[in-house]
Design an enzyme around this catalytic site. Sequence first.
Site, PDB file in Angstrom:
ATOM      1  N   TYR A 130     -98.450  24.014  44.587  1.00  0.00           N
ATOM      2  CA  TYR A 130     -98.015  23.301  45.801  1.00  0.00           C
ATOM      3  C   TYR A 130     -97.745  24.283  46.937  1.00  0.00           C
ATOM      4  O   TYR A 130     -98.230  24.114  48.062  1.00  0.00           O
ATOM      5  CB  TYR A 130     -96.758  22.485  45.494  1.00  0.00           C
ATOM      6  CG  TYR A 130     -96.160  21.811  46.705  1.00  0.00           C
ATOM      7  CD1 TYR A 130     -96.658  20.596  47.155  1.00  0.00           C
ATOM      8  CD2 TYR A 130     -95.091  22.382  47.397  1.00  0.00           C
ATOM      9  CE1 TYR A 130     -96.112  19.967  48.272  1.00  0.00           C
ATOM     10  CE2 TYR A 130     -94.543  21.770  48.511  1.00  0.00           C
ATOM     11  CZ  TYR A 130     -95.055  20.566  48.944  1.00  0.00           C
ATOM     12  OH  TYR A 130     -94.521  19.945  50.060  1.00  0.00           O
ATOM     13  N   LYS A 157     -99.579  24.819  50.829  1.00  0.00           N
ATOM     14  CA  LYS A 157     -98.870  24.722  52.101  1.00  0.00           C
ATOM     15  C   LYS A 157     -99.009  26.000  52.928  1.00  0.00           C
ATOM     16  O   LYS A 157     -99.143  25.950  54.153  1.00  0.00           O
ATOM     17  CB  LYS A 157     -97.397  24.389  51.849  1.00  0.00           C
ATOM     18  CG  LYS A 157     -97.184  22.980  51.312  1.00  0.00           C
ATOM     19  CD  LYS A 157     -97.730  21.931  52.270  1.00  0.00           C
ATOM     20  CE  LYS A 157     -97.388  20.519  51.860  1.00  0.00           C
ATOM     21  NZ  LYS A 157     -97.835  19.516  52.858  1.00  0.00           N
ATOM     22  N   ASN A 199    -100.267  14.745  57.032  1.00  0.00           N
ATOM     23  CA  ASN A 199     -98.957  14.739  56.394  1.00  0.00           C
ATOM     24  C   ASN A 199     -99.010  14.507  54.888  1.00  0.00           C
ATOM     25  O   ASN A 199     -98.112  14.927  54.166  1.00  0.00           O
ATOM     26  CB  ASN A 199     -98.086  13.660  57.055  1.00  0.00           C
ATOM     27  CG  ASN A 199     -96.792  13.424  56.310  1.00  0.00           C
ATOM     28  OD1 ASN A 199     -95.899  14.252  56.304  1.00  0.00           O
ATOM     29  ND2 ASN A 199     -96.695  12.263  55.636  1.00  0.00           N
ATOM     30  N   ASP A 201    -107.962   6.975  50.384  1.00  0.00           N
ATOM     31  CA  ASP A 201    -107.608   8.272  49.801  1.00  0.00           C
ATOM     32  C   ASP A 201    -108.329   9.348  50.595  1.00  0.00           C
ATOM     33  O   ASP A 201    -109.543   9.505  50.500  1.00  0.00           O
ATOM     34  CB  ASP A 201    -108.034   8.305  48.332  1.00  0.00           C
ATOM     35  CG  ASP A 201    -107.647   9.604  47.643  1.00  0.00           C
ATOM     36  OD1 ASP A 201    -107.073  10.496  48.301  1.00  0.00           O
ATOM     37  OD2 ASP A 201    -107.928   9.734  46.435  1.00  0.00           O
TER      38      ASP A 201
END
Length: 246
Positions: free
Chosen positions: A142, A146, A78, A51
Amino acid sequence: MVITGAGTGIGRAAAHRFAAEGAQVLVVGRTAARLEEAAAAHSSISAFAADAAAADGPERIVEAATQRLGRIDVLVNNAAITRPAALGAIDRRTAEEQIATNLLAPLFLSQAALPHLASVKGTIVNVSSNPPWGGWPDNSVYGSTKVALDFLTATWAVELAPKGVRVVSVAPGITATPVLAYAGFTPEQIAAAGEGLVGRIPLGRVAQPAEIAWWIVNVARPEAAYLTGTVVRVDGGLSVAAGQQA
């Protein structure tokens, strides 16, 4: 090279393409079974379950990479998770999990790998997503991670250029990956969401993981040596369809 979140989707496709072109690849993720499936396609792919968001995750991953591969010349950040929720319904623990996986893990893994990347003038590829100039309902956490990842790309490109390390973001648009299934969505919900999104994409379809992987591989090539600090948007025109900047 090291690719996180490589058990499925874009990460797996990138690992297969890198390996097909002769690279030695360490695929990293939380689920050993998926990683072993990804690694089974090529003898040059090695699987390591870890992890990256755990406190000791980055150091364990870097140690495994150097022991098995001998060096780290490319790091592909990724791995990511999404847990959609509108403001007013955002759970703190879930938000923290997204931030840890999507932002802190790439940050500290890149930091742990930096001495090795610098020694070979390597490349960091951050897999990001949405641009910063438009809202994304239900995805404030989220989407913020990003956008932040792209900021790290720009900042690190300036910081690391003297060391010969390049940093590039590849920002996929809507791609056929299991990310929503892992978030708990039913197949019916995923299909409905996809239908709504396709209508907004100028090319009229979602991307396949291999199409995104092609760009990840190519920005890491020696021929791309003058490319750093940029965001390569591979989104079928989605980001410009609403009059946004490219």
